[in-house]
Scaffold this motif. Structure first.
Motif, PDB file in Angstrom:
ATOM      1  N   GLN A   1       7.868  10.260  -0.810  1.00  0.00           N
ATOM      2  CA  GLN A   1       6.846  10.870   0.026  1.00  0.00           C
ATOM      3  C   GLN A   1       6.433   9.955   1.179  1.00  0.00           C
ATOM      4  O   GLN A   1       6.076  10.423   2.262  1.00  0.00           O
ATOM      5  CB  GLN A   1       5.627  11.231  -0.819  1.00  0.00           C
ATOM      6  CG  GLN A   1       4.748  12.322  -0.207  1.00  0.00           C
ATOM      7  CD  GLN A   1       5.520  13.587   0.085  1.00  0.00           C
ATOM      8  OE1 GLN A   1       6.303  14.038  -0.742  1.00  0.00           O
ATOM      9  NE2 GLN A   1       5.328  14.152   1.259  1.00  0.00           N
ATOM     10  N   THR A   2       6.475   8.642   0.929  1.00  0.00           N
ATOM     11  CA  THR A   2       6.146   7.692   2.003  1.00  0.00           C
ATOM     12  C   THR A   2       7.077   7.875   3.199  1.00  0.00           C
ATOM     13  O   THR A   2       6.633   7.909   4.349  1.00  0.00           O
ATOM     14  CB  THR A   2       6.257   6.246   1.488  1.00  0.00           C
ATOM     15  OG1 THR A   2       5.321   6.046   0.434  1.00  0.00           O
ATOM     16  CG2 THR A   2       5.965   5.253   2.608  1.00  0.00           C
TER      17      THR A   2
ATOM     18  N   ASP B   1       5.593  -0.342  -5.901  1.00  0.00           N
ATOM     19  CA  ASP B   1       4.225  -0.557  -6.358  1.00  0.00           C
ATOM     20  C   ASP B   1       3.515   0.753  -6.685  1.00  0.00           C
ATOM     21  O   ASP B   1       2.553   0.769  -7.454  1.00  0.00           O
ATOM     22  CB  ASP B   1       3.422  -1.310  -5.290  1.00  0.00           C
ATOM     23  CG  ASP B   1       3.901  -2.741  -5.110  1.00  0.00           C
ATOM     24  OD1 ASP B   1       4.351  -3.329  -6.105  1.00  0.00           O
ATOM     25  OD2 ASP B   1       3.860  -3.257  -3.974  1.00  0.00           O
ATOM     26  N   TYR B   2       3.987   1.833  -6.083  1.00  0.00           N
ATOM     27  CA  TYR B   2       3.354   3.145  -6.270  1.00  0.00           C
ATOM     28  C   TYR B   2       3.526   3.639  -7.692  1.00  0.00           C
ATOM     29  O   TYR B   2       2.617   4.234  -8.283  1.00  0.00           O
ATOM     30  CB  TYR B   2       3.962   4.127  -5.268  1.00  0.00           C
ATOM     31  CG  TYR B   2       3.343   5.497  -5.253  1.00  0.00           C
ATOM     32  CD1 TYR B   2       1.964   5.677  -5.118  1.00  0.00           C
ATOM     33  CD2 TYR B   2       4.145   6.624  -5.363  1.00  0.00           C
ATOM     34  CE1 TYR B   2       1.408   6.939  -5.092  1.00  0.00           C
ATOM     35  CE2 TYR B   2       3.595   7.895  -5.333  1.00  0.00           C
ATOM     36  CZ  TYR B   2       2.229   8.047  -5.203  1.00  0.00           C
ATOM     37  OH  TYR B   2       1.688   9.299  -5.183  1.00  0.00           O
ATOM     38  N   GLY B   3       4.718   3.401  -8.247  1.00  0.00           N
ATOM     39  CA  GLY B   3       4.939   3.743  -9.639  1.00  0.00           C
ATOM     40  C   GLY B   3       5.467   5.136  -9.888  1.00  0.00           C
ATOM     41  O   GLY B   3       5.644   5.541 -11.046  1.00  0.00           O
ATOM     42  N   TYR B   4       5.714   5.910  -8.822  1.00  0.00           N
ATOM     43  CA  TYR B   4       6.252   7.262  -8.967  1.00  0.00           C
ATOM     44  C   TYR B   4       7.576   7.362  -8.238  1.00  0.00           C
ATOM     45  O   TYR B   4       7.742   6.826  -7.136  1.00  0.00           O
ATOM     46  CB  TYR B   4       5.271   8.302  -8.413  1.00  0.00           C
ATOM     47  CG  TYR B   4       4.004   8.434  -9.218  1.00  0.00           C
ATOM     48  CD1 TYR B   4       3.952   9.269 -10.327  1.00  0.00           C
ATOM     49  CD2 TYR B   4       2.864   7.700  -8.883  1.00  0.00           C
ATOM     50  CE1 TYR B   4       2.786   9.380 -11.083  1.00  0.00           C
ATOM     51  CE2 TYR B   4       1.700   7.799  -9.620  1.00  0.00           C
ATOM     52  CZ  TYR B   4       1.669   8.649 -10.718  1.00  0.00           C
ATOM     53  OH  TYR B   4       0.522   8.747 -11.473  1.00  0.00           O
TER      54      TYR B   4
ATOM     55  N   ASP C   1       0.813  -1.218   0.000  1.00  0.00           N
ATOM     56  CA  ASP C   1       0.000   0.000   0.000  1.00  0.00           C
ATOM     57  C   ASP C   1       0.843   1.265   0.000  1.00  0.00           C
ATOM     58  O   ASP C   1       0.335   2.353  -0.324  1.00  0.00           O
ATOM     59  CB  ASP C   1      -0.926   0.020   1.228  1.00  0.00           C
ATOM     60  CG  ASP C   1      -2.015  -1.028   1.123  1.00  0.00           C
ATOM     61  OD1 ASP C   1      -2.308  -1.459  -0.011  1.00  0.00           O
ATOM     62  OD2 ASP C   1      -2.574  -1.419   2.163  1.00  0.00           O
ATOM     63  N   SER C   2       2.118   1.155   0.379  1.00  0.00           N
ATOM     64  CA  SER C   2       2.959   2.353   0.461  1.00  0.00           C
ATOM     65  C   SER C   2       4.296   2.197  -0.257  1.00  0.00           C
ATOM     66  O   SER C   2       5.078   3.145  -0.300  1.00  0.00           O
ATOM     67  CB  SER C   2       3.226   2.699   1.941  1.00  0.00           C
ATOM     68  OG  SER C   2       3.828   1.598   2.617  1.00  0.00           O
ATOM     69  N   SER C   3       4.555   1.027  -0.807  1.00  0.00           N
ATOM     70  CA  SER C   3       5.847   0.756  -1.434  1.00  0.00           C
ATOM     71  C   SER C   3       6.084   1.639  -2.662  1.00  0.00           C
ATOM     72  O   SER C   3       5.194   1.836  -3.489  1.00  0.00           O
ATOM     73  CB  SER C   3       5.928  -0.713  -1.859  1.00  0.00           C
ATOM     74  OG  SER C   3       7.083  -0.948  -2.638  1.00  0.00           O
ATOM     75  N   VAL C   4       7.294   2.172  -2.750  1.00  0.00           N
ATOM     76  CA  VAL C   4       7.688   2.961  -3.917  1.00  0.00           C
ATOM     77  C   VAL C   4       7.626   2.102  -5.181  1.00  0.00           C
ATOM     78  O   VAL C   4       7.224   2.567  -6.252  1.00  0.00           O
ATOM     79  CB  VAL C   4       9.118   3.518  -3.735  1.00  0.00           C
ATOM     80  CG1 VAL C   4       9.611   4.169  -5.018  1.00  0.00           C
ATOM     81  CG2 VAL C   4       9.150   4.512  -2.601  1.00  0.00           C
TER      82      VAL C   4
END
Length: 241
Positions: free
Chosen positions: A50-51, A43-46, A38-41
């Motif tokens: 920021q996490t 998986d985030y794709g950007y 839910d917060s992984s860089v």
């Protein structure tokens, strides 16, 4: 003051507290930044951190009071505070040495996270596709936030001889200064909400996280630190009242 700083810093490094604090910080941030979906860089794709910068203040809110709780409370409980205060040192030198030792250890926890920036920088498409200005501003904001939390923690430790009480008072104080004013501003309307939010750390931290280094934000952080350390000095002077 440098003697006190060296003594306190070495005491931290010779105790498990420092390593537990560093370990908890790095494990927690590592899991949220790289592992939890839910917060992984990844998986985030950007390409941003920021996490890390959203999570770190909340971790610091507990870990920095764990560092500062012993600064004066332990001296009072052991009965060595009077011996320390009778040395040819001013209250400012004693407070400054202990405060800087706690702050340096907190900043030391941030150093390994520079690997996160390097990793995201290399993983970006194209390489280097990360807002470096915002990242630098966020690290500056975290350093200043740590400075405020450490000052509040030292103040809390100067008010009691019990380390657990010092820890709890520091956590509550840090929470109120970081998030309390934002929460109060959320129930207000108009210009009053803006001015109330400006009394808390969160608003200034968000501005720095955008890469906007405003002198007003710097003055705010330094002012809060100065007020907390002056209050610590008054707490120590109260022994003569």
């Amino acid at each position: 003051m440098l003697t006190i700083l060296q003594k306190e810093f070495n005491a931290f490094l010779n105790s498990p507290v420092a390593y537990v604090v560093l370990g908890v910080f790095l494990v927690a941030t590592g899991l949220f930044v790289w592992v939890f979906p839910d917060s992984s860089v990844l998986d985030y794709g950007y390409a941003d951190l920021q996490t890390l910068f959203n999570l770190a203040p909340w971790i610091f809110l507990f870990l920095i009071p764990a560092l500062t709780m012993r600064t004066f409370a332990e001296e009072k409980k052991a009965g060595t505070i009077e011996l320390l205060l009778t040395r040819p040192l001013t209250d400012g030198q004693i407070i400054g040495g202990k405060y800087l030792a706690c702050l340096l250890l907190a900043l030391l926890a941030l150093v390994p996270t520079l690997l996160y920036y390097y990793s995201v920088y290399k993983l970006g498409s194209p390489e280097g596709n990360i807002d470096s200005a915002a990242t630098v501003g966020s690290y500056l904001g975290l350093a200043l936030l740590a400075a405020v939390f450490a000052a509040i923690g030292v103040l809390a430790s100067a008010l009691t001889r019990d380390q657990i009480i010092a820890f709890l008072v520091a956590v509550v104080g840090c929470f109120l200064v970081y998030s309390g004013f934002d929460s109060l501003a959320s129930v207000l309307q108009g210009s009053s909400a803006y001015y109330v939010s400006q009394l808390g750390i969160a608003a200034h931290y968000r501005d720095l996280s955008k890469g906007l280094v405003d002198s007003r934000d710097l003055v705010y952080f330094f002012s809060v630190v100065a007020v907390a350390l002056q209050a610590t000095r008054l707490a120590l002077r109260s022994r003569n009242w």
